[in-house]
Enzyme design. Structure first.
Site, mmCIF file in Angstrom:
data_model
loop_
_atom_site.group_PDB
_atom_site.id
_atom_site.type_symbol
_atom_site.label_atom_id
_atom_site.label_comp_id
_atom_site.label_asym_id
_atom_site.label_seq_id
_atom_site.Cartn_x
_atom_site.Cartn_y
_atom_site.Cartn_z
ATOM 1 N N THR A 36 40.700 41.734 41.445
ATOM 2 C CA THR A 36 39.484 41.714 40.722
ATOM 3 C C THR A 36 38.453 42.675 41.384
ATOM 4 O O THR A 36 37.532 43.402 40.473
ATOM 5 C CB THR A 36 39.064 40.248 40.626
ATOM 6 N N GLU A 44 32.536 49.476 36.902
ATOM 7 C CA GLU A 44 31.221 49.999 37.040
ATOM 8 C C GLU A 44 30.982 51.355 36.976
ATOM 9 O O GLU A 44 30.188 51.957 36.607
ATOM 10 C CB GLU A 44 30.552 49.433 38.241
ATOM 11 N N HIS A 70 39.345 38.614 34.514
ATOM 12 C CA HIS A 70 40.927 39.282 34.815
ATOM 13 C C HIS A 70 41.960 38.599 34.238
ATOM 14 O O HIS A 70 42.467 37.316 34.448
ATOM 15 C CB HIS A 70 41.065 39.200 36.319
#
Length: 131
Positions: A36, A44, A70
């Site tokens: 994750t 990002e 996730h």
């Protein structure tokens, strides 16, 4: 911030899952799968790629919030494609919807918020945080 960014703008990051991206803590692998943490990094990065052409010389983007789900595991050697799409522009706040997929389908979804600020303001806040 330079003009021109709009809702619907898209950026993509493509990565091949390596052992360095496995779910691990303190060097101990928990699962030999795309972590994750790595997914958030790629989300990002895709979001940042959108803002880069619009930053003025004295500006920088800074993360304001990340929300991620996730959904499915992804093993080593798999290609992950992360797509960020601008959904909102509120003054200096840029919001992107992010989706991560592998060859089999959707593995993660989320939202990334970035603030565009003067570099001097960011430096001042960092200085204040260590004093």
């Amino acid at each position: 911030m330079k003009r021109g960014m709009k809702v619907g703008d898209v950026a993509t990051v493509v990565a091949t899952v390596t052992a360095e991206q496995f779910a691990q803590f303190e060097g101990s692998v928990v699962h030999p799968a795309y972590s994750t943490v790595s997914m958030v990094y790629h989300m990002e990065w895709a979001s940042r790629k959108i803002i880069l052409p619009f930053l003025e010389d004295g500006e920088e983007g800074i993360g304001a919030a990340v929300s991620v789900k996730h959904i499915a595991p992804t093993g080593e050697g798999t290609t992950v494609t992360v797509v960020a799409t601008v959904t909102e522009i509120k003054g200096s706040i840029i919001v992107t919807k992010v989706e991560a997929r592998n060859e089999r389908g959707l593995i993660g979804v989320g939202e990334v918020k970035q603030a565009i600020l003067p570099k001097a303001d960011i430096q001042q806040k960092l200085l204040e945080s260590i004093q």
